[in-house]
Design a protein around this motif. Structure first.
Motif, PDB file in Angstrom:
ATOM      1  N   HIS A 181       7.254 -13.503   0.018  1.00 16.47           N
ATOM      2  CA  HIS A 181       6.603 -13.990   1.236  1.00 16.47           C
ATOM      3  C   HIS A 181       5.925 -15.337   0.993  1.00 16.47           C
ATOM      4  O   HIS A 181       5.997 -16.238   1.840  1.00 16.47           O
ATOM      5  N   GLN A 182       5.288 -15.498  -0.149  1.00 17.37           N
ATOM      6  CA  GLN A 182       4.624 -16.772  -0.435  1.00 17.37           C
ATOM      7  C   GLN A 182       5.630 -17.898  -0.657  1.00 17.37           C
ATOM      8  O   GLN A 182       5.388 -19.037  -0.243  1.00 17.37           O
ATOM      9  N   LEU A 183       6.753 -17.606  -1.304  1.00 17.86           N
ATOM     10  CA  LEU A 183       7.769 -18.634  -1.497  1.00 17.86           C
ATOM     11  C   LEU A 183       8.332 -19.102  -0.163  1.00 17.86           C
ATOM     12  O   LEU A 183       8.644 -20.288   0.018  1.00 17.86           O
ATOM     13  N   LEU A 184       8.457 -18.178   0.792  1.00 16.45           N
ATOM     14  CA  LEU A 184       9.011 -18.524   2.095  1.00 16.45           C
ATOM     15  C   LEU A 184       7.981 -19.183   3.010  1.00 16.45           C
ATOM     16  O   LEU A 184       8.306 -20.125   3.741  1.00 16.45           O
ATOM     17  N   CYS A 185       6.744 -18.699   2.973  1.00 23.11           N
ATOM     18  CA  CYS A 185       5.759 -19.100   3.974  1.00 23.11           C
ATOM     19  C   CYS A 185       4.592 -19.895   3.411  1.00 23.11           C
ATOM     20  O   CYS A 185       3.703 -20.293   4.163  1.00 23.11           O
ATOM     21  N   GLY A 186       4.573 -20.121   2.124  1.00 25.89           N
ATOM     22  CA  GLY A 186       3.503 -20.905   1.536  1.00 25.89           C
ATOM     23  C   GLY A 186       2.484 -20.055   0.803  1.00 25.89           C
ATOM     24  O   GLY A 186       2.300 -18.873   1.104  1.00 25.89           O
ATOM     25  N   LYS A 187       1.833 -20.678  -0.148  1.00 22.56           N
ATOM     26  CA  LYS A 187       0.848 -19.981  -0.967  1.00 22.56           C
ATOM     27  C   LYS A 187      -0.330 -19.532  -0.112  1.00 22.56           C
ATOM     28  O   LYS A 187      -0.878 -20.300   0.681  1.00 22.56           O
ATOM     29  N   MET A 188      -0.728 -18.275  -0.277  1.00 26.43           N
ATOM     30  CA  MET A 188      -1.837 -17.727   0.496  1.00 26.43           C
ATOM     31  C   MET A 188      -3.171 -17.995  -0.196  1.00 26.43           C
ATOM     32  O   MET A 188      -3.238 -18.097  -1.419  1.00 26.43           O
ATOM     33  N   THR A 189      -4.207 -18.085   0.598  1.00 27.99           N
ATOM     34  CA  THR A 189      -5.558 -18.202   0.045  1.00 27.99           C
ATOM     35  C   THR A 189      -5.984 -16.839  -0.492  1.00 27.99           C
ATOM     36  O   THR A 189      -5.323 -15.814  -0.250  1.00 27.99           O
ATOM     37  N   ALA A 190      -7.111 -16.810  -1.198  1.00 27.01           N
ATOM     38  CA  ALA A 190      -7.613 -15.543  -1.746  1.00 27.01           C
ATOM     39  C   ALA A 190      -7.868 -14.530  -0.633  1.00 27.01           C
ATOM     40  O   ALA A 190      -7.533 -13.340  -0.769  1.00 27.01           O
ATOM     41  N   ASP A 191      -8.433 -14.979   0.490  1.00 29.76           N
ATOM     42  CA  ASP A 191      -8.701 -14.066   1.604  1.00 29.76           C
ATOM     43  C   ASP A 191      -7.404 -13.572   2.231  1.00 29.76           C
ATOM     44  O   ASP A 191      -7.291 -12.399   2.616  1.00 29.76           O
ATOM     45  N   GLU A 192      -6.427 -14.461   2.345  1.00 28.91           N
ATOM     46  CA  GLU A 192      -5.136 -14.054   2.908  1.00 28.91           C
ATOM     47  C   GLU A 192      -4.425 -13.071   1.992  1.00 28.91           C
ATOM     48  O   GLU A 192      -3.804 -12.105   2.460  1.00 28.91           O
ATOM     49  N   LEU A 193      -4.515 -13.304   0.699  1.00 24.92           N
ATOM     50  CA  LEU A 193      -3.920 -12.370  -0.262  1.00 24.92           C
ATOM     51  C   LEU A 193      -4.560 -10.989  -0.156  1.00 24.92           C
ATOM     52  O   LEU A 193      -3.875  -9.961  -0.223  1.00 24.92           O
ATOM     53  N   GLU A 194      -5.868 -10.974   0.021  1.00 26.15           N
ATOM     54  CA  GLU A 194      -6.577  -9.699   0.133  1.00 26.15           C
ATOM     55  C   GLU A 194      -6.125  -8.943   1.372  1.00 26.15           C
ATOM     56  O   GLU A 194      -5.894  -7.728   1.340  1.00 26.15           O
ATOM     57  N   ALA A 195      -5.993  -9.645   2.483  1.00 22.11           N
ATOM     58  CA  ALA A 195      -5.549  -9.012   3.729  1.00 22.11           C
ATOM     59  C   ALA A 195      -4.117  -8.496   3.590  1.00 22.11           C
ATOM     60  O   ALA A 195      -3.778  -7.405   4.077  1.00 22.11           O
ATOM     61  N   PHE A 196      -3.270  -9.274   2.937  1.00 19.55           N
ATOM     62  CA  PHE A 196      -1.879  -8.881   2.733  1.00 19.55           C
ATOM     63  C   PHE A 196      -1.797  -7.646   1.840  1.00 19.55           C
ATOM     64  O   PHE A 196      -0.962  -6.761   2.055  1.00 19.55           O
ATOM     65  N   TYR A 197      -2.681  -7.574   0.851  1.00 14.10           N
ATOM     66  CA  TYR A 197      -2.650  -6.500  -0.137  1.00 14.10           C
ATOM     67  C   TYR A 197      -3.073  -5.153   0.443  1.00 14.10           C
ATOM     68  O   TYR A 197      -2.541  -4.107   0.048  1.00 14.10           O
ATOM     69  N   GLN A 198      -4.007  -5.165   1.365  1.00 12.96           N
ATOM     70  CA  GLN A 198      -4.522  -3.908   1.895  1.00 12.96           C
ATOM     71  C   GLN A 198      -3.402  -3.105   2.573  1.00 12.96           C
ATOM     72  O   GLN A 198      -2.664  -3.622   3.401  1.00 12.96           O
ATOM     73  N   GLY A 199      -3.299  -1.842   2.202  1.00  9.93           N
ATOM     74  CA  GLY A 199      -2.234  -0.981   2.715  1.00  9.93           C
ATOM     75  C   GLY A 199      -1.048  -0.893   1.793  1.00  9.93           C
ATOM     76  O   GLY A 199      -0.120  -0.104   2.032  1.00  9.93           O
ATOM     77  N   SER A 200      -1.052  -1.682   0.715  1.00 14.04           N
ATOM     78  CA  SER A 200       0.099  -1.689  -0.198  1.00 14.04           C
ATOM     79  C   SER A 200       0.193  -0.421  -1.034  1.00 14.04           C
ATOM     80  O   SER A 200       1.225  -0.183  -1.674  1.00 14.04           O
ATOM     81  N   ASP A 201      -0.856   0.418  -1.021  1.00 10.72           N
ATOM     82  CA  ASP A 201      -0.773   1.684  -1.757  1.00 10.72           C
ATOM     83  C   ASP A 201       0.341   2.575  -1.225  1.00 10.72           C
ATOM     84  O   ASP A 201       0.760   3.525  -1.887  1.00 10.72           O
ATOM     85  N   THR A 202       0.860   2.256  -0.036  1.00  6.83           N
ATOM     86  CA  THR A 202       1.951   3.043   0.537  1.00  6.83           C
ATOM     87  C   THR A 202       3.178   3.071  -0.369  1.00  6.83           C
ATOM     88  O   THR A 202       3.934   4.045  -0.357  1.00  6.83           O
ATOM     89  N   PHE A 203       3.384   2.026  -1.181  1.00  4.17           N
ATOM     90  CA  PHE A 203       4.531   2.018  -2.088  1.00  4.17           C
ATOM     91  C   PHE A 203       4.409   3.128  -3.140  1.00  4.17           C
ATOM     92  O   PHE A 203       5.415   3.639  -3.618  1.00  4.17           O
ATOM     93  N   GLY A 204       3.179   3.481  -3.498  1.00  2.00           N
ATOM     94  CA  GLY A 204       2.970   4.536  -4.477  1.00  2.00           C
ATOM     95  C   GLY A 204       2.775   5.897  -3.844  1.00  2.00           C
ATOM     96  O   GLY A 204       3.329   6.895  -4.314  1.00  2.00           O
ATOM     97  N   THR A 205       2.017   5.961  -2.751  1.00  2.00           N
ATOM     98  CA  THR A 205       1.708   7.251  -2.152  1.00  2.00           C
ATOM     99  C   THR A 205       2.909   7.866  -1.444  1.00  2.00           C
ATOM    100  O   THR A 205       2.918   9.072  -1.187  1.00  2.00           O
ATOM    101  N   THR A 206       3.923   7.074  -1.126  1.00  2.00           N
ATOM    102  CA  THR A 206       5.157   7.642  -0.584  1.00  2.00           C
ATOM    103  C   THR A 206       5.914   8.376  -1.697  1.00  2.00           C
ATOM    104  O   THR A 206       6.840   9.137  -1.418  1.00  2.00           O
ATOM    105  N   LEU A 207       5.502   8.147  -2.939  1.00  2.00           N
ATOM    106  CA  LEU A 207       5.979   8.936  -4.076  1.00  2.00           C
ATOM    107  C   LEU A 207       4.879   9.952  -4.398  1.00  2.00           C
ATOM    108  O   LEU A 207       4.471  10.701  -3.542  1.00  2.00           O
ATOM    109  N   GLN A 208       4.415   9.978  -5.669  1.00  2.00           N
ATOM    110  CA  GLN A 208       3.390  10.932  -6.066  1.00  2.00           C
ATOM    111  C   GLN A 208       2.066  10.267  -6.415  1.00  2.00           C
ATOM    112  O   GLN A 208       1.107  10.957  -6.770  1.00  2.00           O
TER     113      GLN A 208
END
Length: 332
Positions: A181-208
């Motif tokens: 996403h950053q390569l396509l749309c540009g480097k995100m700021t620290a705040d933008e990265l934090e917002a993007f990151y929230q909810g990413s636990d779904t990649f793990g919790t959809t497993l165990q």
């Protein structure tokens, strides 16, 4: 931290249970008040810029809103798919499980197109799916994972239900989303990265992976990833396996001929320096410039491609998953 035990689910609590999973030690990434021992020389050299992809400070138009995970489901996400798979396999426990797995129906080197479909389905469900979609996908993955565990003669002890291994795989998947996403749309700021990151636990919790295991902030995630990458140690057997992946030897020569060189370049470009070193992949400063310039161009062109085209593949995959669930057909 506890995990509810349901029928068919692995048991992480009772060692006398038939479904008990004896997990390996996970990376000790959380900071402790007790001073840590002085790291070895090789560990001291493993810095964040060696285990993460370099994102150039290239100008992009201001974002209208903070980016979310779903925004990264653009079809260009698959440009780094092979590299992300290689990153997942680069962990010794994951690599051993993949190379020794008896589940041939899902083997990448035997059924590459089916593996592409099932992986794409998992990613779509993890990000866009309802709780019911995720539950169905989780059980489908469980069926395959029940058969994947180390043998007495295995070089590395592993179990596909080991949440520490699943955590590493899920973290690698998240990194693929963020980097692309950053390569396509540009480097995100620290705040933008934090917002993007929230909810990413779904990649793990959809497993165990239990929600408590997933780092709460983007900064904590960096700590986890740096520590987890100490398990990335590739031997000759693994390099031979990855070489087949990088050279697309699992697909027909008619596909390799026109696209092979480009895909090899993209795969090498999406790998962080430490992973390239472990896989013995040559990458020069000139290669890095070409890679960054390519995505500067692609990112510009991508703005003019209608959204329904860019996200058509993921939306079609979600429709397929829900049709399979409704008709009680296999998801993987």
């Amino acid at each position: 931290m506890s995990t509810a035990i349901r029928p068919g689910e692995p048991n992480y609590v009772d060692p006398h249970s038939d479904s008990y999973v004896d997990e390996g030690a996970g990376p000790a990434w959380r900071r402790s008040a007790t001073p840590a021992a002085e790291p070895a020389a090789t560990e001291r050299e493993l810095t964040l810029d060696r285990v993460r992809l370099h994102i150039p400070d290239t100008y992009r138009s201001p974002r209208k809103r903070p980016a979310q995970l779903a925004d990264a489901l653009d079809f260009w996400m698959f440009a780094g798919a092979a590299a992300n798979v290689a990153m997942q396999f680069a962990h010794q426990g994951v690599a051993a499980g993949v190379m020794e797995s008896p589940v041939e129906s899902g083997a990448l080197m035997v059924h590459p197109w089916k593996r592409l479909r099932t992986t794409s389905a998992y990613l779509a469900v993890a990000v866009l799916g309802t709780d019911e979609d995720k539950s169905a996908m989780r059980e489908a993955v469980n069926v395959a994972h029940r058969q994947v565990r180390s043998r007495p003669d295995s070089k590395v002890k592993y179990n596909a239900f080991d949440r520490n291994l699943q955590m590493y795989v899920a973290a690698a998947i998240y990194i693929g989303f963020e980097d692309t996403h950053q390569l396509l749309c540009g480097k995100m700021t620290a705040d933008e990265l934090e917002a993007f990151y929230q909810g990413s636990d779904t990649f793990g919790t959809t497993l165990q992976v239990h929600p408590d295991m997933w780092p709460k902030t983007r900064a904590e995630f960096d700590e986890y990833w740096l520590e987890a990458c100490k398990g990335v140690v590739c031997d000759d057997e693994f390099r031979a396996y990855i070489d087949d992946l990088l050279h697309l030897r699992m697909v027909h020569w008619a596909v390799r001929l026109p696209f092979g060189s480009l895909l090899q370049f993209l795969t090498a470009g999406f790998l962080p320096p430490h992973f390239r070193e472990q896989m013995a992949i040559d990458w020069s400063a000139a290669d890095q410039r070409r890679f960054e310039n390519l995505f500067l161009f692609v990112g510009f062109v991508n703005r003019f491609i209608p959204k329904f085209i860019r996200f058509w593949g993921t939306n079609a995959m979600m429709r397929d998953v829900r049709t399979r669930i409704k008709k009680h057909r296999a998801l993987i």
